[in-house]
Design a protein around this motif. Sequence first.
Motif, PDB file in Angstrom:
ATOM      1  N   ARG A   1       0.999  -0.977  -0.235  1.00 19.24           N
ATOM      2  CA  ARG A   1      -0.416   0.477  -0.205  1.00 19.24           C
ATOM      3  C   ARG A   1       0.986   1.147   0.404  1.00 19.24           C
ATOM      4  NH1 ARG A   1      -3.844  -0.893   4.573  1.00 19.24           N
ATOM      5  NH2 ARG A   1      -5.171  -3.280   4.293  1.00 19.24           N
ATOM      6  N   HIS A   2       2.054   1.157   1.075  1.00 18.04           N
ATOM      7  CA  HIS A   2       2.245   2.046   0.695  1.00 18.04           C
ATOM      8  C   HIS A   2       3.585   2.558  -0.001  1.00 18.04           C
ATOM      9  CE1 HIS A   2       2.001   3.264   4.832  1.00 18.04           C
ATOM     10  NE2 HIS A   2       2.062   2.638   5.254  1.00 18.04           N
TER      11      HIS A   2
ATOM     12  N   VAL B   1      -7.756   8.736  -4.824  1.00 17.47           N
ATOM     13  CA  VAL B   1      -7.136   6.778  -4.931  1.00 17.47           C
ATOM     14  C   VAL B   1      -6.267   6.458  -3.816  1.00 17.47           C
ATOM     15  CG1 VAL B   1      -5.966   5.513  -6.611  1.00 17.47           C
ATOM     16  CG2 VAL B   1      -7.308   6.443  -7.587  1.00 17.47           C
ATOM     17  N   LYS B   2      -5.769   7.379  -3.534  1.00 12.93           N
ATOM     18  CA  LYS B   2      -3.806   7.290  -2.777  1.00 12.93           C
ATOM     19  C   LYS B   2      -4.809   7.386  -1.309  1.00 12.93           C
ATOM     20  CE  LYS B   2      -0.462   9.649  -0.434  1.00 12.93           C
ATOM     21  NZ  LYS B   2       0.455  11.031  -0.248  1.00 12.93           N
ATOM     22  N   THR B   3      -5.907   7.876  -1.186  1.00 12.03           N
ATOM     23  CA  THR B   3      -6.731   7.711   0.239  1.00 12.03           C
ATOM     24  C   THR B   3      -7.398   6.515  -0.375  1.00 12.03           C
ATOM     25  OG1 THR B   3      -6.876  10.214  -0.016  1.00 12.03           O
ATOM     26  CG2 THR B   3      -8.725   8.399   1.931  1.00 12.03           C
ATOM     27  N   ALA B   4      -7.846   5.678  -1.012  1.00 16.26           N
ATOM     28  CA  ALA B   4      -8.520   4.556  -1.395  1.00 16.26           C
ATOM     29  C   ALA B   4      -7.178   3.553  -0.667  1.00 16.26           C
ATOM     30  CB  ALA B   4      -9.475   3.841  -2.382  1.00 16.26           C
TER      31      ALA B   4
ATOM     32  N   ALA C   1      -6.941   2.699   3.372  1.00 16.37           N
ATOM     33  CA  ALA C   1      -7.750   2.784   3.395  1.00 16.37           C
ATOM     34  C   ALA C   1      -7.493   0.782   3.147  1.00 16.37           C
ATOM     35  CB  ALA C   1      -9.239   2.993   3.037  1.00 16.37           C
ATOM     36  N   GLY C   2      -7.110   0.448   2.647  1.00 18.20           N
ATOM     37  CA  GLY C   2      -7.186  -1.015   1.897  1.00 18.20           C
ATOM     38  C   GLY C   2      -8.118  -1.138   0.767  1.00 18.20           C
ATOM     39  N   GLU C   3      -8.638  -0.479   0.249  1.00 19.49           N
ATOM     40  CA  GLU C   3      -9.543  -0.764  -0.838  1.00 19.49           C
ATOM     41  C   GLU C   3      -9.611  -1.312  -1.813  1.00 19.49           C
ATOM     42  OE1 GLU C   3     -12.486   2.828  -1.425  1.00 19.49           O
ATOM     43  OE2 GLU C   3     -12.116   3.838   1.079  1.00 19.49           O
TER      44      GLU C   3
ATOM     45  N   ILE D   1      -4.165  -4.826  -5.901  1.00 18.19           N
ATOM     46  CA  ILE D   1      -3.021  -4.616  -5.409  1.00 18.19           C
ATOM     47  C   ILE D   1      -1.729  -6.094  -5.740  1.00 18.19           C
ATOM     48  CG2 ILE D   1      -0.849  -4.416  -4.150  1.00 18.19           C
ATOM     49  CD1 ILE D   1      -2.236  -1.711  -3.398  1.00 18.19           C
ATOM     50  N   ALA D   2      -3.034  -7.053  -4.680  1.00 17.95           N
ATOM     51  CA  ALA D   2      -2.499  -8.886  -4.405  1.00 17.95           C
ATOM     52  C   ALA D   2      -2.569  -9.455  -6.126  1.00 17.95           C
ATOM     53  CB  ALA D   2      -3.378  -9.347  -3.355  1.00 17.95           C
TER      54      ALA D   2
END
Length: 146
Positions: free
Chosen positions: A24-25, A120-123, A126-128, A133-134
């Motif tokens: 995420r980061h 999008v960065k906020t999402a 937040a893990g959305e 990503i996986a």
Amino acid sequence: MSALQSLKLIAAKKSVQTPAVLKRHKLANKLQEQVELVQAQQEGRAYLATRIQWTNDADTGARVAVEVSKRVREWFWSADGGKVNAVIKYGASTLALGKGGKNAIEVANFNELIAAFSAVKTAVLAGELDDAIAEASVRTRKSFGK
């Protein structure tokens, strides 16, 4: 009174970041680079991102840290009708943002693009987008044959 008695002492435990949080980061940092790239284009200047590279000094032979520029590719382009389209990338993979193969964001101008990247960065933080990503991470690993 001893020096330690004047301090607030606690029983602390260092938190371990999971691979999902690290990813995420990583994506959030790349989104911030895109925001800075858009802002630079709006101001009419070139955006230059840098990174630290370790090299050996030719005179002394010691290892030194040198700041070098890195290439930042645009995730956005001008579309028909003056609109701007953007994708979100994780490595070389484009992330799926919605159902039905929707993978791009359409905005009217660069100001809206900055707002879209920030949303999008906020999402992401937040893990959305963890599933997307996986999935991109799995595709990348498969391409290396691992």
